[in-house]
Write a protein that holds these residues in place. Structure first.
Motif, PDB file in Angstrom:
ATOM      1  N   GLU A 169       0.830  -1.198   0.000  1.00 60.60           N
ATOM      2  CA  GLU A 169       0.000   0.000   0.000  1.00 60.60           C
ATOM      3  C   GLU A 169       0.865   1.249   0.000  1.00 60.60           C
ATOM      4  O   GLU A 169       2.043   1.228   0.378  1.00 60.60           O
ATOM      5  CB  GLU A 169      -0.926   0.021   1.221  1.00 60.60           C
ATOM      6  N   THR A 170       0.254   2.341  -0.413  1.00 56.28           N
ATOM      7  CA  THR A 170       0.895   3.641  -0.358  1.00 56.28           C
ATOM      8  C   THR A 170      -0.197   4.698  -0.241  1.00 56.28           C
ATOM      9  O   THR A 170      -1.360   4.459  -0.573  1.00 56.28           O
ATOM     10  CB  THR A 170       1.757   3.898  -1.605  1.00 56.28           C
ATOM     11  N   GLY A 171       0.172   5.871   0.241  1.00 62.46           N
ATOM     12  CA  GLY A 171      -0.781   6.955   0.393  1.00 62.46           C
ATOM     13  C   GLY A 171      -1.302   7.077   1.811  1.00 62.46           C
ATOM     14  O   GLY A 171      -0.784   6.454   2.745  1.00 62.46           O
ATOM     15  N   ASP A 172      -2.342   7.883   1.968  1.00 64.74           N
ATOM     16  CA  ASP A 172      -2.903   8.207   3.284  1.00 64.74           C
ATOM     17  C   ASP A 172      -4.298   7.605   3.395  1.00 64.74           C
ATOM     18  O   ASP A 172      -5.287   8.204   2.964  1.00 64.74           O
ATOM     19  CB  ASP A 172      -2.943   9.723   3.455  1.00 64.74           C
ATOM     20  N   GLU A 173      -4.377   6.422   3.978  1.00 59.42           N
ATOM     21  CA  GLU A 173      -5.657   5.724   4.064  1.00 59.42           C
ATOM     22  C   GLU A 173      -6.656   6.476   4.930  1.00 59.42           C
ATOM     23  O   GLU A 173      -7.840   6.590   4.582  1.00 59.42           O
ATOM     24  CB  GLU A 173      -5.440   4.316   4.617  1.00 59.42           C
ATOM     25  N   ALA A 174      -6.200   7.024   6.048  1.00 65.65           N
ATOM     26  CA  ALA A 174      -7.112   7.726   6.955  1.00 65.65           C
ATOM     27  C   ALA A 174      -7.708   8.952   6.285  1.00 65.65           C
ATOM     28  O   ALA A 174      -8.909   9.229   6.416  1.00 65.65           O
ATOM     29  CB  ALA A 174      -6.373   8.118   8.229  1.00 65.65           C
ATOM     30  N   ALA A 175      -6.876   9.701   5.559  1.00 70.51           N
ATOM     31  CA  ALA A 175      -7.376  10.898   4.884  1.00 70.51           C
ATOM     32  C   ALA A 175      -8.385  10.548   3.805  1.00 70.51           C
ATOM     33  O   ALA A 175      -9.390  11.259   3.612  1.00 70.51           O
ATOM     34  CB  ALA A 175      -6.210  11.678   4.285  1.00 70.51           C
ATOM     35  N   VAL A 176      -8.143   9.455   3.102  1.00 70.75           N
ATOM     36  CA  VAL A 176      -9.088   9.039   2.059  1.00 70.75           C
ATOM     37  C   VAL A 176     -10.401   8.579   2.676  1.00 70.75           C
ATOM     38  O   VAL A 176     -11.495   8.915   2.183  1.00 70.75           O
ATOM     39  CB  VAL A 176      -8.468   7.938   1.179  1.00 70.75           C
ATOM     40  N   GLU A 177     -10.344   7.836   3.771  1.00 68.34           N
ATOM     41  CA  GLU A 177     -11.575   7.402   4.433  1.00 68.34           C
ATOM     42  C   GLU A 177     -12.374   8.601   4.929  1.00 68.34           C
ATOM     43  O   GLU A 177     -13.602   8.617   4.851  1.00 68.34           O
ATOM     44  CB  GLU A 177     -11.229   6.462   5.592  1.00 68.34           C
ATOM     45  N   ARG A 311     -15.605  18.789  -7.169  1.00 65.93           N
ATOM     46  CA  ARG A 311     -14.157  18.800  -6.935  1.00 65.93           C
ATOM     47  C   ARG A 311     -13.740  17.548  -6.177  1.00 65.93           C
ATOM     48  O   ARG A 311     -14.443  17.088  -5.282  1.00 65.93           O
ATOM     49  CB  ARG A 311     -13.747  20.070  -6.185  1.00 65.93           C
ATOM     50  N   PHE A 312     -12.577  17.039  -6.547  1.00 70.64           N
ATOM     51  CA  PHE A 312     -12.112  15.768  -5.986  1.00 70.64           C
ATOM     52  C   PHE A 312     -11.639  15.960  -4.547  1.00 70.64           C
ATOM     53  O   PHE A 312     -10.885  16.884  -4.238  1.00 70.64           O
ATOM     54  CB  PHE A 312     -10.961  15.196  -6.817  1.00 70.64           C
ATOM     55  N   LEU A 313     -12.075  15.049  -3.682  1.00 67.70           N
ATOM     56  CA  LEU A 313     -11.686  15.076  -2.277  1.00 67.70           C
ATOM     57  C   LEU A 313     -10.727  13.947  -1.920  1.00 67.70           C
ATOM     58  O   LEU A 313      -9.876  14.099  -1.040  1.00 67.70           O
ATOM     59  CB  LEU A 313     -12.927  14.978  -1.381  1.00 67.70           C
ATOM     60  N   THR A 348      -5.825  18.062  -8.583  1.00 70.16           N
ATOM     61  CA  THR A 348      -5.522  18.520  -7.228  1.00 70.16           C
ATOM     62  C   THR A 348      -6.139  17.628  -6.161  1.00 70.16           C
ATOM     63  O   THR A 348      -6.499  18.109  -5.081  1.00 70.16           O
ATOM     64  CB  THR A 348      -6.039  19.958  -7.030  1.00 70.16           C
ATOM     65  N   THR A 349      -6.276  16.360  -6.424  1.00 69.56           N
ATOM     66  CA  THR A 349      -6.830  15.425  -5.443  1.00 69.56           C
ATOM     67  C   THR A 349      -5.968  15.458  -4.180  1.00 69.56           C
ATOM     68  O   THR A 349      -4.780  15.107  -4.222  1.00 69.56           O
ATOM     69  CB  THR A 349      -6.853  14.000  -6.018  1.00 69.56           C
ATOM     70  N   PRO A 350      -6.535  15.841  -3.030  1.00 72.09           N
ATOM     71  CA  PRO A 350      -5.695  16.034  -1.840  1.00 72.09           C
ATOM     72  C   PRO A 350      -5.276  14.756  -1.140  1.00 72.09           C
ATOM     73  O   PRO A 350      -4.307  14.766  -0.374  1.00 72.09           O
ATOM     74  CB  PRO A 350      -6.582  16.885  -0.924  1.00 72.09           C
ATOM     75  N   ALA A 351      -6.012  13.666  -1.345  1.00 68.48           N
ATOM     76  CA  ALA A 351      -5.693  12.432  -0.621  1.00 68.48           C
ATOM     77  C   ALA A 351      -5.896  11.234  -1.537  1.00 68.48           C
ATOM     78  O   ALA A 351      -6.919  11.128  -2.228  1.00 68.48           O
ATOM     79  CB  ALA A 351      -6.570  12.294   0.622  1.00 68.48           C
ATOM     80  N   VAL A 352      -4.925  10.333  -1.539  1.00 68.09           N
ATOM     81  CA  VAL A 352      -4.986   9.116  -2.354  1.00 68.09           C
ATOM     82  C   VAL A 352      -4.474   7.957  -1.513  1.00 68.09           C
ATOM     83  O   VAL A 352      -3.490   8.098  -0.766  1.00 68.09           O
ATOM     84  CB  VAL A 352      -4.136   9.243  -3.637  1.00 68.09           C
ATOM     85  N   TYR A 412       4.502  21.713  -7.937  1.00 70.44           N
ATOM     86  CA  TYR A 412       3.370  21.191  -7.176  1.00 70.44           C
ATOM     87  C   TYR A 412       3.735  19.851  -6.564  1.00 70.44           C
ATOM     88  O   TYR A 412       4.080  18.894  -7.276  1.00 70.44           O
ATOM     89  CB  TYR A 412       2.160  21.034  -8.092  1.00 70.44           C
ATOM     90  N   ALA A 413       3.662  19.768  -5.248  1.00 68.74           N
ATOM     91  CA  ALA A 413       3.935  18.523  -4.537  1.00 68.74           C
ATOM     92  C   ALA A 413       2.653  17.719  -4.421  1.00 68.74           C
ATOM     93  O   ALA A 413       1.676  18.171  -3.811  1.00 68.74           O
ATOM     94  CB  ALA A 413       4.503  18.817  -3.148  1.00 68.74           C
ATOM     95  N   THR A 414       2.628  16.544  -5.026  1.00 60.75           N
ATOM     96  CA  THR A 414       1.430  15.714  -4.988  1.00 60.75           C
ATOM     97  C   THR A 414       1.389  14.911  -3.689  1.00 60.75           C
ATOM     98  O   THR A 414       2.423  14.707  -3.042  1.00 60.75           O
ATOM     99  CB  THR A 414       1.395  14.731  -6.180  1.00 60.75           C
ATOM    100  N   PRO A 415       0.214  14.434  -3.305  1.00 63.74           N
ATOM    101  CA  PRO A 415       0.144  13.601  -2.093  1.00 63.74           C
ATOM    102  C   PRO A 415       0.826  12.251  -2.245  1.00 63.74           C
ATOM    103  O   PRO A 415       0.958  11.524  -1.267  1.00 63.74           O
ATOM    104  CB  PRO A 415      -1.363  13.442  -1.876  1.00 63.74           C
ATOM    105  N   MET A 416       1.281  11.908  -3.449  1.00 60.33           N
ATOM    106  CA  MET A 416       1.961  10.635  -3.671  1.00 60.33           C
ATOM    107  C   MET A 416       3.479  10.798  -3.756  1.00 60.33           C
ATOM    108  O   MET A 416       4.189   9.885  -4.167  1.00 60.33           O
ATOM    109  CB  MET A 416       1.429   9.971  -4.942  1.00 60.33           C
ATOM    110  N   GLY A 417       3.970  11.968  -3.386  1.00 58.26           N
ATOM    111  CA  GLY A 417       5.409  12.148  -3.262  1.00 58.26           C
ATOM    112  C   GLY A 417       6.124  12.693  -4.475  1.00 58.26           C
ATOM    113  O   GLY A 417       7.338  12.885  -4.433  1.00 58.26           O
ATOM    114  N   GLN A 418       5.422  12.967  -5.570  1.00 51.27           N
ATOM    115  CA  GLN A 418       6.047  13.552  -6.744  1.00 51.27           C
ATOM    116  C   GLN A 418       5.976  15.077  -6.668  1.00 51.27           C
ATOM    117  O   GLN A 418       5.075  15.639  -6.024  1.00 51.27           O
ATOM    118  CB  GLN A 418       5.339  13.088  -8.025  1.00 51.27           C
ATOM    119  N   VAL A 419       6.904  15.747  -7.319  1.00 47.61           N
ATOM    120  CA  VAL A 419       6.867  17.201  -7.430  1.00 47.61           C
ATOM    121  C   VAL A 419       6.872  17.557  -8.913  1.00 47.61           C
ATOM    122  O   VAL A 419       7.892  17.405  -9.598  1.00 47.61           O
ATOM    123  CB  VAL A 419       8.054  17.862  -6.715  1.00 47.61           C
TER     124      VAL A 419
END
Length: 778
Positions: A169-177, A311-313, A348-352, A412-419
Motif C-alpha cells: 500500500e501507499t498513500g494516506d488511508e485515513a485521509a481518504v476514508e 471537486r475531488f476530495l 488537485t486530489t488532496p488524498a490518495v 506542485y507537490a502531490t500527495p503521492m510524493g512527486q513534485v
C-alpha cells in the motif's frame, strides 16, 4: 549548424542504412563453428517433472549436447534475479520465487523451458528436440487474475499461500476514508487492464561464445541495455563482470520486454561454455508468445470522493496485479511504485490511497511494457473521471477543468510524493478540444446516426514520470580530423537515438551529422550505462552528452588560444569556431583538434580530446498532454472504427519534432491495439495459451489508424539540463482511455456506462444486445 541542431526536424540519419538492408540485428551475426540451440518447452501450464529422457535425442546425427537444470546446478549456475526491493504493508519482503534458467521439479506455465538441445544445425536441433521425452505429472493450473486469490485454488508456489506474492500500500488511508465519509458523491468503477504481448518486429535472440585466448563469455543479444545484463550474468555465473562482454547491435523494437534477462540467455551462455563453441538461439513468433514477458493484466476497483461542486476530495484504488508464474526482473515494481505514484494525474486530489495485491498464476511472467505502470494508472484514472463527469452531469471537460492543477501552483507537490515542476494542463485540454473540433461533434453524431452508425468522442489527459533509471554516461571523443565519436550507455531500439545525439553534438560542437559516429551496446567500447527505458535515453543521455561536449570545449580553449596567440579567457566558442572576443579572428574545432592531436603524445590513434561525463537527474520529468479520440460504431456488428485522433503534448524541449511525431504515432497505435484488439487469453481449465499467434491475437495495422493531428505545448522542464521531459511512452498512455471514453460516449444512448478493453466487435455487439434485450423485457 542551426539546421541540424536542437529543435530541427531532421530526417533520421540511420534510415538509409536500415531501409536498404544494412541493419545488423542479433540474428544477422554468425561466428565460425557456431551451433544452434532449441528449447524443450512445457506443453502444460502446471506439472511435476518426473524425469527427462534424452537418449534418443542425443543419438541423432549432429547433436552436441542436451542440458537440464541438473547440469546448471552442477556447474553452480545461479538463479535469474528479481531486482525489486518492494516491502509489503507490514514491512516484510514479498514472496521471492527461485527462477533457474531451466525448470526444476515443476513447470509452471506453458512454454516453461525444461531443457536446451544444441546441434550442428538448426534443423538437426529442432528434429532432435522432438525426441526428448519428459515425464510430466499434470497439475490443475490457475490463470485468472482474481481467481488466483479465491480460496481453494491451486497454489503456484507452496511458499505463497493463497497465491499472494505481496500485499502493498501507499498513500494516506485515513485521509481518504475521511474524504469518502464527507463526500457529497462517491463514484465507483471496476476496471480491467487486459494482458498484452509486446510483439516487437524483431524477436528475441542471442549468440553466446567463449572468447579465444581470454576465456571470457561473450553474448550478442537483442536488448535495451548491455551493462545491466552484464551485472546479472556476473552474479548468476559467480564470475567478475570483466569476464563478460555483452554486445547489442541494431534492435527491432523492445517496448520494455527487452530490458530483462531471460532463461534462454543464461542457458546459451552455459552451453557455449560447456561445449567451447558459439551457441545461437532465435525465437520464432510462436515461441515469443509463450516466452517473452507480457504486460499489464490488472483488475482494479476505484472510488472517487467529490464535493457538491464536483471537486475531488479523495481517491481509493484497490488493484490485483497478475505477476505470472515467476518474478521477472522488475515484476513487483511495475504495479506498485511505478504506476501508483501517478494516480494523482493532473489533478488537485488532496488524498490518495492505493493497495495492490500481486498474485502468482500459471502464466508467462509480467513486467514492464511501454509506459511501465503509468498507462495502467492513467487508464484507471481517466476512465473513472470521465465516468464521474457523466454521472454528475458536469461532462468530461468541465469536471477536468474544475480539478486541474493550475500553472500558478508549480512546482506542485502531490500527495503521492512527486513534485511536478512545470505544466499547463488546462491549456492542453482547451487546445485539444479545439484541435479535435468538438464543437462540431453534435452535427457529426447526427450525420452518423442517419447512416445507422453511432459516433462518440472521448477525452483523456495524462501525465507521467520519466527520466528515471539512474544516471547516464557519455564519452565525447574528438579525433585529429575533427570527427566526433560518441560512446553512450543507452541503447537504441529504433527510436532514432543516432539522429538525436548527432543533433545535440551539432548544437554544442558545430560538427555536422556526417562527421559523427554514435557507439552504443558494447560493454568493451562503452564502459558504463543505464540503458534505455522510461523515456530516459535522450533526456538523460543527451544531458550527459551535452556536459561531455562542454568539457571538450573547455579542454580545447587553451589550444585554440595558443593558435590565436591570445589568452584562453579571451576565447569564446560558438558554431564550431573559437574566436577572440570582440573580433572575427578565429579557428575551427577541426583545426584545434589537429593541433591537439599532434601535440599530445598520449593521443593514440589521432585522438585530440576525449571527455567523459555522467549526468544524474535530480528528479523525474513529467511529460503531459491531452488526447481526443473520435469513433464510429456499427451497432449491428459491433465493429468500432477510430475516425479521428488529436493530441496535444508537452514534452519540454524537443530535440527533433519528426522523431517526436513518430514516437506519438507509434504509441497511439499500441494504445489502440490494447483498447480495441489485443488480449492474451488462457484457457481457464488447462492453462493453454489460446491467443498464441497473430491468427488469434489481433495487432493494429495502418488501416486501423486515421491521420493523427498533433500540437506541441512545450514548457521546458526545470529538472533536466536540456529542458527535456521525454516522449517515448506518451502515446501509449493517452490512447487507451481516450478511445474507450469515446466508445462509451458513442454507446451512451444504449445505457452502456463502461466497457472493458479490448472492446472487440463481439464485446461491443454483446453489450448493445444486452441493452436491447433489457428494453424488450421492460
Amino acid at each position: 549548424m542551426k539546421k541540424f541542431g536542437i529543435g530541427q526536424a531532421v530526417t533520421r540519419t540511420e534510415d538509409a542504412r536500415l531501409l536498404t538492408g544494412g541493419g545488423r540485428y542479433t540474428d544477422d551475426i554468425s561466428l565460425p563453428g557456431q551451433a544452434y540451440a532449441v528449447f524443450v518447452r512445457s506443453p502444460y501450464a502446471f506439472a511435476a517433472i518426473r524425469g527427462v529422457d534424452g537418449a534418443d535425442a542425443l543419438a541423432q546425427p549432429g547433436v552436441l549436447g542436451l542440458y537440464t537444470v541438473a547440469d546448471l546446478d552442477a556447474a553452480g549456475i545461479g538463479m535469474l534475479p528479481c531486482l525489486s526491493g518492494l516491502k509489503q504493508r507490514d514491512g516484510s519482503p514479498y514472496v521471492a520465487t527461485p527462477r533457474p534458467a531451466l525448470a526444476r521439479g515443476f513447470v509452471r506455465h506453458v512454454g516453461d523451458p525444461v531443457a536446451v538441445l544444441v546441434a550442428e544445425s538448426l534443423d538437426a536441433a529442432r528434429d532432435a528436440a522432438e525426441l526428448v521425452m519428459v515425464d510430466y505429472e499434470e497439475r490443475t493450473p490457475v490463470t485468472g487474475t482474481l481467481e488466483a486469490l479465491e480460496p481453494g485454488r491451486p497454489l503456484v508456489w507452496d511458499a505463497a499461500p493463497g497465491n499472494l506474492c505481496f500485499d502493498w500500500e501507499t498513500g494516506d488511508e485515513a485521509a481518504v476514508e475521511q474524504a469518502l465519509a464527507g463526500a457529497a458523491r462517491i463514484v465507483e468503477l471496476e476496471i480491467v487492464n487486459n494482458r498484452v504481448v509486446p510483439s516487437p518486429m524483431e524477436g528475441r535472440a542471442c549468440l553466446a561464445s567463449v572468447e579465444d585466448g581470454t576465456g571470457r563469455l561473450v553474448i550478442h543479444v537483442t536488448s535495451q541495455g548491455v551493462h545491466g545484463l552484464r551485472k546479472q550474468f556476473s552474479r548468476i555465473f559467480n564470475l567478475p563482470e570483466e569476464r563478460f562482454r555483452v554486445v547489442t547491435t541494431d534492435v527491432g523494437g523492445g517496448f520494455g520486454m527487452k530490458i530483462f534477462n531471460y532463461p534462454e540467455y543464461v542457458a546459451c551462455l552455459f552451453a557455449a561454455q560447456a561445449l567451447g563453441r558459439p551457441v545461437k538461439w532465435a525465437a520464432d513468433r510462436t515461441e515469443g508468445f509463450v516466452s517473452d514477458d507480457h504486460g499489464r493484466d490488472h483488475v482494479s476497483k476505484a472510488r472517487l470522493a467529490l464535493d457538491a461542486d464536483g471537486r475531488f476530495l479523495g481517491l481509493r484504488v484497490d488493484t490485483v496485479a497478475n505477476l505470472g508464474a515467476y518474478l521477472s526482473n522488475y515484476g513487483p515494481f511495475i504495479p506498485t511504485d511505478a504506476g501508483s505514484a501517478m494516480l494523482v494525474g493532473s489533478y488537485t486530489t488532496p488524498a490518495v490511497h492505493v493497495r495492490v495485491k500481486g498474485v502468482f498464476t500459471n502464466t508467462q511472467p509480467v513486467d514492464a511494457y511501454r509506459g511501465a505502470g503509468r498507462p495502467e494508472a492513467a487508464y484507471l484514472l481517466e476512465r473513472l473521471i470521465d465516468h464521474a463527469g457523466r454521472v454528475t452531469g458536469l461532462g468530461p471537460a468541465e469536471i477536468r477543468r474544475r480539478n486541474f492543477i493550475p500553472p500558478s501552483a508549480m512546482p506542485y507537490a502531490t500527495p503521492m510524493g512527486q513534485v511536478y515542476d512545470t505544466g499547463d494542463f488546462r491549456r492542453n485540454l482547451e487546445d485539444g478540444i479545439a484541435l479535435a473540433d468538438l464543437a462540431g461533434l453534435p452535427a457529426r453524431k447526427a450525420e452518423a446516426r442517419a447512416r445507422g452508425r453511432l459516433r462518440g468522442a472521448g477525452l483523456a489527459t495524462y501525465i507521467e514520470a520519466c527520466s528515471g533509471g539512474g544516471p547516464e554516461q557519455a564519452t565525447v571523443q574528438v579525433n585529429a580530423d575533427g570527427r566526433v565519436v560518441l560512446m553512450i550507455g543507452t541503447q537504441t531500439n529504433g527510436q532514432g537515438h543516432e539522429t538525436a545525439y548527432k543533433q545535440i553534438i551539432a548544437d554544442r560542437l558545430g560538427v555536422p551529422p556526417e562527421d559523427v559516429e554514435v557507439i552504443q551496446g558494447d560493454t568493451d567500447r562503452v564502459s558504463w550505462g543505464s540503458g534505455t527505458g522510461g523515456s530516459r535515453s535522450v533526456p538523460v543521455g543527451g544531458a550527459a552528452l551535452a556536459e561531455g561536449a562542454a568539457k571538450v570545449v573547455d579542454k580545447a580553449k587553451p589550444v585554440a588560444a595558443d593558435l590565436l596567440e591570445t589568452a584562453a579567457v579571451d576565447v569564446e566558442f560558438a558554431d564550431g569556431r573559437f574566436t577572440i572576443v570582440g573580433t572575427d579572428r578565429g579557428v575551427s574545432l577541426k583545426e584545434v583538434a589537429a593541433r591537439a592531436a599532434r601535440d599530445n603524445p598520449a593521443g593514440e590513434g589521432g585522438i585530440a580530446f576525449s571527455e567523459m561525463a555522467r549526468w544524474t537527474p535530480p528528479a523525474n520529468t513529467f511529460p503531459n498532454g491531452c488526447h481526443v479520440a473520435e469513433v464510429e460504431v456499427d451497432p449491428e456488428t459491433g465493429v468500432v472504427e477510430l475516425v479521428a485522433y488529436s493530441v496535444v503534448d508537452d514534452f519540454g524541449t524537443v530535440v527533433n519534432p519528426l522523431l517526436v511525431m513518430g514516437q506519438v504515432h507509434g504509441g497511439v497505435a499500441q494504445g489502440l491495439g490494447q483498447a480495441l484488439q489485443e488480449r492474451v487469453v488462457y484457457d481457464p481449465d488447462s492453462g493453454q495459451l489460446l491467443s498464441g499467434s497473430f491468427m488469434d491475437y489481433q495487432m493494429p495495422r495502418a488501416v486501423d489508424l486515421p491521420p493523427i493531428a498533433i500540437k506541441l505545448n512545450c514548457v521546458p522542464s526545470t529538472t533536466n539540463a536540456l529542458g527535456m521531459k521525454g516522449a517515448g511512452e506518451a502515446g501509449a498512455i493517452g490512447a487507451p482511455p481516450a478511445i474507450i471514453n469515446a466508445l462509451v460516449d458513442a454507446l451512451s444512448d444504449h445505457g452502456i456506462a463502461h466497457i472493458d478493453m479490448p472492446a472487440t466487435p463481439e464485446t461491443v455487439w454483446r453489450a448493445i444486445r444486452r441493452h436491447r434485450v433489457g428494453l424488450a423485457a421492460e
